[in-house]
Design a protein around this motif. Sequence first.
Motif, PDB file in Angstrom:
ATOM      1  N   ALA A   2       0.810  -1.214   0.000  1.00 33.27           N
ATOM      2  CA  ALA A   2       0.000   0.000   0.000  1.00 33.27           C
ATOM      3  C   ALA A   2       0.848   1.271   0.000  1.00 33.27           C
ATOM      4  O   ALA A   2       0.563   2.201  -0.762  1.00 33.27           O
TER       5      ALA A   2
ATOM      6  N   ASN B   6      -7.138   0.957  -2.171  1.00 34.32           N
ATOM      7  CA  ASN B   6      -6.982   0.374  -0.842  1.00 34.32           C
ATOM      8  C   ASN B   6      -5.688   0.785  -0.135  1.00 34.32           C
ATOM      9  O   ASN B   6      -4.831  -0.036   0.161  1.00 34.32           O
ATOM     10  N   LEU B   7      -5.563   2.067   0.168  1.00 32.25           N
ATOM     11  CA  LEU B   7      -4.337   2.581   0.785  1.00 32.25           C
ATOM     12  C   LEU B   7      -4.418   2.524   2.306  1.00 32.25           C
ATOM     13  O   LEU B   7      -4.819   3.482   2.970  1.00 32.25           O
ATOM     14  N   GLN B   8      -4.014   1.390   2.830  1.00 32.40           N
ATOM     15  CA  GLN B   8      -3.966   1.209   4.277  1.00 32.40           C
ATOM     16  C   GLN B   8      -2.633   1.768   4.779  1.00 32.40           C
ATOM     17  O   GLN B   8      -1.698   1.043   5.092  1.00 32.40           O
TER      18      GLN B   8
END
Length: 650
Positions: free
Chosen positions: A326, A344-346
């Motif tokens: 990420a 989906n940038l966790q």
Amino acid sequence: MLDRSNLSAAQDELRAGQIGRRDFIRRAAALGLSASAIAGALAACGGTSTATVPATSGAASTAPSVAPSTAPAGGAATAGTTGAATRTAAASSTASSGGGVAAVPSGGPTKRGGGGNLKILQWQAPTVLNIHFSSGTKDDLVCRIVYEPLVTLDSQANYIPILAAEIPTRENGGLGADGKSVTYKLKKDVKWSDGKPFTADDVIFTWQYVTDKATASTNIANFSTIDTIDRIDDHTVKVNFKDVTPGWYISFGGTDGCIIPKHIFEADKGANAKNSQNNLKPVGTGPYKVADFKPGDAVSFVINENYREPNKPFFDRVDVKGGGDAPSAARAVLQTGDYDYAWNLQVEDTILQSLSQGSKATVQFEGGGGIERLLVNFTDPNKETDGERASLKNPHPFQTDQKVRQAYSLLSDRDSIVKAIYGRTGEAAGNILYDPPQVKSPNSKAEFSPEKANALLDEAGWKKGGDGIREKGGVKMSITLLTTVNGVRQKTQQILKDAYEKAGIKTELRSVDSGVFFSSDTGNPDTAAHFYADLEMYTNYNVLPDPQEYMAGFTGGDQIPQKANQWSGTNYTRWSSPDFDKLYTQAKTELDPQKRNQLFIQMNDLVVNQYVHIPLVNRKTVFARSNALQNINYTLWDVQYWNIANWTKG
């Protein structure tokens, strides 16, 4: 017999963010779990930020409400318009038939092609291109570029007809008066990418294919409510349900409801399905078709020349690259500009802020990340009876008192938690049910007031002793707060502990590995279901547009985990409310959308205002995109590429 090791593995992957909630549902269904059991297993997984996004292709939709079984007349979308829909007001049962139909422009490109390449970095790479064998959101995303459902929902839970010609309603004859059928009229100008016509046969076949146990589809649970499907004509089908089904749209709605071509998959139905080469070479009705696919690495798409909208899509080619993580995906969009979009940038907000400095891209925060909350144990976790702690036979010595539970809530400084820890990735929460918007309660508020909390505890008879700890009848007010090993959660625990101890509540903090906490191991005392603590903290959320299964986790009876049912229920607090159960039972068969929404709101209010679950943070879904990208419309109820036909680049 249920394979608990595979279920536990799936739960671990969900917690770690390796799969999304939609992916987990599929795998759990494939393992044989019922819908309610799947909801329970999800509830035990505490939260993972997964991008199940967008909704509205620049067009509005036509939906009534969460359970629109008595919705007003739906408007027909303009023929050949992806996502172009007509909006119908959420009408009451007295609404006149043939309600307002207002055409809404679809937006998006004005001519097909000429947009060059769209580059997407999807750090979890796809492995299959058959939506009904998807192993995760990573597969859902790319499948949705090719395949389409009959309907989907926008961010406001309004319906959008995709392959359906209009949204079924009671007034247009689409929804059965008994709530046990839905009739879909299909668009007539649709072709598969190989030029063959799309017909009712493909809809019927999709249901037969998915529900064939030998096929072992990951979407079988979504179609299990269907009894039969009647073929009325080439472009009309009547879906007959086994029972009253307010959530009539779930089977053929959103990504999991995508239609596959009968003429391609008919020979592969059943035992041969998983090994079919067609799982890697899809023929769909969507705006693009596959040019090249390297499972676990990358997939490239080119324009589907048979796509029904002549002015779409805009991009000549779409390249989706997998791999990395990420943070590197965020960097590739925000800093180097090598890619146009990252899913989906966790990633910690401080890192996102740093990468965003001077960037020609934007970090976008949307809803759907779940509600981080405290659960209050109504039983005594320290007293054992018949080999069982937290037994229904042993009420908690002080947490059954609502004044004590309310004090916990008043001592929970949500604003400080958000400002110090979550930043832009969350906001203070006051409800346990936020989505869809029609079921968000206006009746609750998240208040921080140590003064009121102390007054309530005094009123309840819990007085501070010489050591500063409250006590009553020889019992010390001493609690344990349990959660998973996670930096964000440990910082949250500390904020809560500081406030609780200032109020005279001795607080011990415990954290266990998420693989233990969220496991279904009946012999492990540290699981969320055993709840051998006074308070526990994790994230949970409503997975489907219809909240019925989510709210099942607050009912009594078998939903309460205990030794007798091997701790398989999802009502971890052991709270039991006849009033809640009555509302839940009513909602199961209530066909009027507005009445049903109100039932869900009342359920939320009971849980929140009796301080059974104490909501803390409403978490966000995070992705990055080039500032030049336009018409990306997020929805909680479909994946992020759902309306890629409308995407353009300025």
